[in-house]
Motif scaffolding. Structure first.
Motif, PDB file in Angstrom:
ATOM      1  N   ILE A 108       0.852  -1.120   0.007  1.00 27.61           N
ATOM      2  CA  ILE A 108      -0.099  -0.104   0.073  1.00 27.61           C
ATOM      3  C   ILE A 108       0.816   1.203  -0.147  1.00 27.61           C
ATOM      4  O   ILE A 108       1.688   1.415   0.738  1.00 27.61           O
ATOM      5  N   GLU A 109       0.597   2.189  -0.892  1.00 31.93           N
ATOM      6  CA  GLU A 109       1.185   3.547  -0.956  1.00 31.93           C
ATOM      7  C   GLU A 109       0.356   4.574  -0.298  1.00 31.93           C
ATOM      8  O   GLU A 109      -0.629   5.072  -0.836  1.00 31.93           O
ATOM      9  N   GLN A 110       1.009   4.928   0.912  1.00 35.35           N
ATOM     10  CA  GLN A 110       0.124   5.918   1.471  1.00 35.35           C
ATOM     11  C   GLN A 110       0.714   7.345   1.249  1.00 35.35           C
ATOM     12  O   GLN A 110       1.747   7.784   1.830  1.00 35.35           O
ATOM     13  N   ILE A 164       8.199  -1.413   6.062  1.00 32.89           N
ATOM     14  CA  ILE A 164       7.973  -0.206   5.100  1.00 32.89           C
ATOM     15  C   ILE A 164       9.044  -0.529   4.087  1.00 32.89           C
ATOM     16  O   ILE A 164      10.127  -1.096   4.194  1.00 32.89           O
ATOM     17  N   SER A 165       8.477  -0.069   2.678  1.00 36.09           N
ATOM     18  CA  SER A 165       9.312  -0.301   1.517  1.00 36.09           C
ATOM     19  C   SER A 165      10.078   0.592   0.933  1.00 36.09           C
ATOM     20  O   SER A 165      10.759   0.757  -0.044  1.00 36.09           O
ATOM     21  N   GLY A 166       9.562   1.969   1.264  1.00 37.55           N
ATOM     22  CA  GLY A 166      10.171   3.072   0.601  1.00 37.55           C
ATOM     23  C   GLY A 166       9.482   4.579   1.075  1.00 37.55           C
ATOM     24  O   GLY A 166       8.192   4.564   1.638  1.00 37.55           O
ATOM     25  N   TRP A 176       3.733  13.871   0.619  1.00 36.28           N
ATOM     26  CA  TRP A 176       4.612  12.810   0.498  1.00 36.28           C
ATOM     27  C   TRP A 176       3.896  11.380   0.739  1.00 36.28           C
ATOM     28  O   TRP A 176       2.799  11.535   0.744  1.00 36.28           O
ATOM     29  N   GLU A 177       5.069  10.277   0.484  1.00 35.05           N
ATOM     30  CA  GLU A 177       4.326   8.908   0.180  1.00 35.05           C
ATOM     31  C   GLU A 177       5.306   7.920   1.150  1.00 35.05           C
ATOM     32  O   GLU A 177       6.499   8.219   1.160  1.00 35.05           O
ATOM     33  N   PHE A 178       4.811   7.019   1.769  1.00 36.32           N
ATOM     34  CA  PHE A 178       5.509   5.856   2.053  1.00 36.32           C
ATOM     35  C   PHE A 178       4.686   4.730   1.577  1.00 36.32           C
ATOM     36  O   PHE A 178       3.555   4.759   1.363  1.00 36.32           O
ATOM     37  N   GLN A 179       5.505   3.621   1.647  1.00 43.58           N
ATOM     38  CA  GLN A 179       4.882   2.103   1.228  1.00 43.58           C
ATOM     39  C   GLN A 179       5.153   1.232   2.132  1.00 43.58           C
ATOM     40  O   GLN A 179       6.068   1.233   2.791  1.00 43.58           O
ATOM     41  N   VAL A 180       4.028   0.423   2.402  1.00 45.47           N
ATOM     42  CA  VAL A 180       4.061  -0.771   3.435  1.00 45.47           C
ATOM     43  C   VAL A 180       3.957  -1.833   2.237  1.00 45.47           C
ATOM     44  O   VAL A 180       2.856  -1.975   1.748  1.00 45.47           O
ATOM     45  N   GLY A 181       4.528  -2.746   2.608  1.00 41.84           N
ATOM     46  CA  GLY A 181       4.587  -4.333   1.724  1.00 41.84           C
ATOM     47  C   GLY A 181       5.753  -4.750   1.172  1.00 41.84           C
ATOM     48  O   GLY A 181       6.788  -4.004   1.138  1.00 41.84           O
ATOM     49  N   PRO A 182       5.813  -5.758   0.409  1.00 41.26           N
ATOM     50  CA  PRO A 182       4.533  -6.731   0.301  1.00 41.26           C
ATOM     51  C   PRO A 182       4.551  -7.466   1.639  1.00 41.26           C
ATOM     52  O   PRO A 182       5.326  -7.810   2.199  1.00 41.26           O
ATOM     53  N   ALA A 183       3.281  -7.624   2.101  1.00 45.29           N
ATOM     54  CA  ALA A 183       2.830  -8.526   3.092  1.00 45.29           C
ATOM     55  C   ALA A 183       1.499  -9.070   2.889  1.00 45.29           C
ATOM     56  O   ALA A 183       0.388  -8.445   2.372  1.00 45.29           O
ATOM     57  N   THR A 228      -3.107   0.547  -3.876  1.00 40.34           N
ATOM     58  CA  THR A 228      -3.269  -0.752  -3.352  1.00 40.34           C
ATOM     59  C   THR A 228      -2.743  -1.749  -4.313  1.00 40.34           C
ATOM     60  O   THR A 228      -3.527  -1.947  -5.429  1.00 40.34           O
ATOM     61  N   ASN A 229      -1.544  -1.975  -4.183  1.00 40.50           N
ATOM     62  CA  ASN A 229      -1.012  -3.115  -5.026  1.00 40.50           C
ATOM     63  C   ASN A 229      -1.157  -4.456  -4.565  1.00 40.50           C
ATOM     64  O   ASN A 229      -1.153  -4.748  -3.438  1.00 40.50           O
ATOM     65  N   PHE A 230      -1.691  -5.543  -5.478  1.00 37.80           N
ATOM     66  CA  PHE A 230      -2.186  -6.718  -4.953  1.00 37.80           C
ATOM     67  C   PHE A 230      -1.831  -7.838  -5.880  1.00 37.80           C
ATOM     68  O   PHE A 230      -1.768  -7.681  -7.090  1.00 37.80           O
ATOM     69  N   SER A 231      -1.689  -9.085  -5.030  1.00 37.44           N
ATOM     70  CA  SER A 231      -1.304 -10.304  -5.979  1.00 37.44           C
ATOM     71  C   SER A 231      -1.645 -11.470  -5.355  1.00 37.44           C
ATOM     72  O   SER A 231      -1.672 -11.417  -3.833  1.00 37.44           O
ATOM     73  N   THR A 232      -1.942 -12.450  -5.799  1.00 35.01           N
ATOM     74  CA  THR A 232      -2.183 -13.729  -5.182  1.00 35.01           C
ATOM     75  C   THR A 232      -1.196 -14.555  -5.879  1.00 35.01           C
ATOM     76  O   THR A 232      -0.579 -14.385  -6.915  1.00 35.01           O
ATOM     77  N   VAL A 293      -7.331   0.583 -12.608  1.00 38.41           N
ATOM     78  CA  VAL A 293      -6.544  -0.479 -12.267  1.00 38.41           C
ATOM     79  C   VAL A 293      -5.539  -0.491 -13.065  1.00 38.41           C
ATOM     80  O   VAL A 293      -5.823  -0.688 -14.314  1.00 38.41           O
ATOM     81  N   ARG A 294      -4.271  -0.446 -12.730  1.00 39.31           N
ATOM     82  CA  ARG A 294      -3.174  -0.612 -13.656  1.00 39.31           C
ATOM     83  C   ARG A 294      -2.359  -1.843 -13.477  1.00 39.31           C
ATOM     84  O   ARG A 294      -2.090  -2.245 -12.647  1.00 39.31           O
ATOM     85  N   ILE A 295      -2.044  -2.150 -14.668  1.00 37.83           N
ATOM     86  CA  ILE A 295      -1.254  -3.431 -14.624  1.00 37.83           C
ATOM     87  C   ILE A 295       0.088  -2.935 -15.145  1.00 37.83           C
ATOM     88  O   ILE A 295       0.393  -2.335 -16.233  1.00 37.83           O
ATOM     89  N   ILE A 307      -1.351  -6.313  -9.825  1.00 42.28           N
ATOM     90  CA  ILE A 307      -1.974  -5.328 -10.057  1.00 42.28           C
ATOM     91  C   ILE A 307      -2.113  -3.987  -9.291  1.00 42.28           C
ATOM     92  O   ILE A 307      -1.859  -4.177  -7.908  1.00 42.28           O
ATOM     93  N   GLU A 308      -2.291  -2.934  -9.827  1.00 46.03           N
ATOM     94  CA  GLU A 308      -2.245  -1.776  -8.943  1.00 46.03           C
ATOM     95  C   GLU A 308      -3.732  -0.976  -8.905  1.00 46.03           C
ATOM     96  O   GLU A 308      -4.041  -0.530  -9.935  1.00 46.03           O
ATOM     97  N   ASP A 309      -4.648  -1.226  -7.614  1.00 45.18           N
ATOM     98  CA  ASP A 309      -5.598  -0.452  -7.879  1.00 45.18           C
ATOM     99  C   ASP A 309      -5.481   0.767  -7.247  1.00 45.18           C
ATOM    100  O   ASP A 309      -4.970   1.100  -6.090  1.00 45.18           O
TER     101      ASP A 309
HETATM  102  P1  ADP Z   1       4.359   3.156  -7.857  1.00 48.51           P
HETATM  103  O1  ADP Z   1       5.392   2.988  -8.989  1.00 48.51           O
HETATM  104  O2  ADP Z   1       2.818   2.969  -8.141  1.00 48.51           O
HETATM  105  O3  ADP Z   1       4.747   4.366  -7.276  1.00 48.51           O
HETATM  106  P2  ADP Z   1       5.504   1.904  -5.558  1.00 48.51           P
HETATM  107  O4  ADP Z   1       6.785   1.587  -5.635  1.00 48.51           O
HETATM  108  O5  ADP Z   1       5.346   3.133  -4.976  1.00 48.51           O
HETATM  109  O6  ADP Z   1       4.716   2.060  -6.913  1.00 48.51           O
HETATM  110  O7  ADP Z   1       4.716   0.910  -4.567  1.00 48.51           O
HETATM  111  C1  ADP Z   1       4.738  -0.378  -5.100  1.00 48.51           C
HETATM  112  C2  ADP Z   1       4.264  -1.262  -3.859  1.00 48.51           C
HETATM  113  O8  ADP Z   1       3.815  -2.698  -4.111  1.00 48.51           O
HETATM  114  C3  ADP Z   1       5.506  -1.631  -2.850  1.00 48.51           C
HETATM  115  O9  ADP Z   1       4.873  -1.472  -1.529  1.00 48.51           O
HETATM  116  C4  ADP Z   1       5.803  -3.014  -3.197  1.00 48.51           C
HETATM  117  O10 ADP Z   1       6.282  -3.519  -1.930  1.00 48.51           O
HETATM  118  C5  ADP Z   1       4.507  -3.656  -3.559  1.00 48.51           C
HETATM  119  N1  ADP Z   1       4.676  -4.879  -4.533  1.00 48.51           N
HETATM  120  C6  ADP Z   1       5.635  -5.182  -5.179  1.00 48.51           C
HETATM  121  N2  ADP Z   1       5.257  -6.457  -5.675  1.00 48.51           N
HETATM  122  C7  ADP Z   1       4.121  -6.925  -5.076  1.00 48.51           C
HETATM  123  C8  ADP Z   1       3.402  -8.142  -5.405  1.00 48.51           C
HETATM  124  N3  ADP Z   1       3.907  -9.171  -6.211  1.00 48.51           N
HETATM  125  N4  ADP Z   1       2.178  -8.109  -4.837  1.00 48.51           N
HETATM  126  C9  ADP Z   1       1.764  -6.934  -3.912  1.00 48.51           C
HETATM  127  N5  ADP Z   1       2.531  -5.868  -3.801  1.00 48.51           N
HETATM  128  C10 ADP Z   1       3.794  -5.687  -4.384  1.00 48.51           C
END
Ligand code: ADP
Ligand code: MN
Ligand code: MN
Ligand code: MN
Length: 339
Positions: A108-110, A164-166, A176-183, A228-232, A293-295, A307-309
């Motif tokens: 999730i990109e907050q 937190i991933s960035g 600003w933005e921070f990202q949490v994931g993947p989890a 919100t980035n999502f995968s299964t 939704v972006r692929i 995918i990115e919602d």
């Molecule tokens: P953007 O290019 O849209 O700015 P970001 O780099 O800010 O994207 O965020 C992408 C997010 O997607 C990160 O938190 C990353 O960990 C997460 N991500 C990467 N691969 C997957 C995946 N396979 N499933 C779900 N989330 C993922």
């Protein structure tokens, strides 16, 4: 000797809940007890029967106080120990368990905006800064505002062990933005709520308010979202599953069902401008930042991934957005025989 446990919970304020916390001093080695609070002060009860219960569900080191002190995220229960109506985590855990074998991951990109003295940080008194263009991922005192808070927040999240991933500076000054994931869905959401709490808490020390207002400045300024980035497991292995997930999100009443629960004020942000798709028109596409939704481009090349919602507002409840995505996409993948 003792340690301090900061009990954190999500209140019942509408349309957007707030975070609350209070401190409990405990003897070294003590287990974290169930605790209570006055629900009539948090929009979670009437005055005449106001006790509500805090049940610890996620604990991490407290990087603000240091030492053996801890942060304790809680679910809110009624006194009969059933989930309070504001408790969206309880709804998520049920759905997450149901589809656990599909191994959902979220990133999730907050996005958020700093405010000081009633205006976005970097906005001059009674006016506006230079138009958008140079602020996104910018550098220099004329482009970025609040970096000292952002850096401190990143360090605190890492010390707490959050996923937190960035971080990056956003399109509007003070944003600003921070990202949490993947989890997984529950973990990413718990970490997000604690990361939000740490953001407000550290900004407080700088006399700055951080807000998740989805449209903090009217006019030609970007809103704040929570892509919100999502995968299964299936989506991480094959492209058909990616397409099934996108199609499922566009089917029947699904677009409206999701958007309605993606954060208050979403119509004001999803206008079709400022890198958004209109809230009432679902679309998906490769590399398309104007789609709902972006692929990602790389996902189309690799023929697998995520995918990115792009619709969720900054003020979305992560327990809600992850539940909706798991429910809609995992049931469709199951139906399509792709699990
Ligand atoms: P953007 O290019 O849209 O700015 P970001 O780099 O800010 O994207 O965020 C992408 C997010 O997607 C990160 O938190 C990353 O960990 C997460 N991500 C990467 N691969 C997957 C995946 N396979 N499933 C779900 N989330 C993922
Ligand atoms: Mn991003
Ligand atoms: Mn962004
Ligand atoms: Mn994004």
């Amino acid at each position: 000797m003792t340690f301090k446990a900061e009990y954190i919970w999500i209140d019942g304020t509408e349309p957007t809940a707030k975070l609350r916390s209070k401190t409990r001093v405990l003897a070294d080695g003590a287990e974290l007890p169930i605790w209570g609070f006055d629900g009539s002060s948090t929009n979670q009860a009437d005055g005449h029967s106001s006790d509500r219960v805090l049940k610890p569900v996620f604990t991490c080191p407290d990087p603000i106080r240091g030492g053996d002190n801890v942060l304790v995220l809680c679910e809110v229960l009624d006194i009969d120990m059933t989930p309070h109506r504001s408790n969206t985590r309880a709804l998520l855990t049920e759905v997450a368990e149901k589809y656990a074998d599909q191994e959902s991951w979220f990133g999730i990109e907050q996005e958020y905006t700093f405010f000081k003295e009633g205006r976005p940080l970097g906005f001059p008194i009674g006016g506006f800064p230079a138009p958008q263009g140079g602020y996104y991922c910018g550098v220099g005192a004329d482009e970025v505002f609040g970096r000292e808070v952002v850096e401190k927040h990143l360090d605190l999240c890492l010390e707490a062990g959050l996923k937190i991933s960035g971080i990056n500076a956003e399109v509007m000054p003070g944003q600003w933005e921070f990202q949490v994931g993947p989890a997984g869905p529950v973990e990413v959401s718990d970490h997000m709520w604690v990361a939000r709490w740490l953001l407000y808490r550290v900004a407080e020390d700088f006399g700055i308010a951080a807000t998740l207002d989805p449209k903090p400045a009217k006019g030609d300024w970007n809103g704040a979202g929570a892509h919100t980035n999502f995968s299964t497991k299936a989506m991480r292995e094959n492209y058909d599953a990616i397409i099934v997930a996108c199609e499922a999100l566009g089917e029947g009443d699904k677009p409206l069902e999701h958007v309605k629960q993606y954060g208050h004020g979403i119509e004001d942000r999803l206008t079709g401008h400022h890198e958004t798709a209109p809230w009432n028109k679902f679309s998906y596409g490769v590399s398309d930042r104007g789609a709902s939704v972006r692929i990602p481009w790389q996902v189309e090349v690799d023929k697998k991934g995520y995918i990115e919602d792009r619709r969720p507002n900054a003020n979305v409840d992560p327990y809600v957005v992850t539940r909706l995505l798991v429910d809609t996409c995992c049931s469709a993948l199951e139906k399509a025989g792709l699990v």
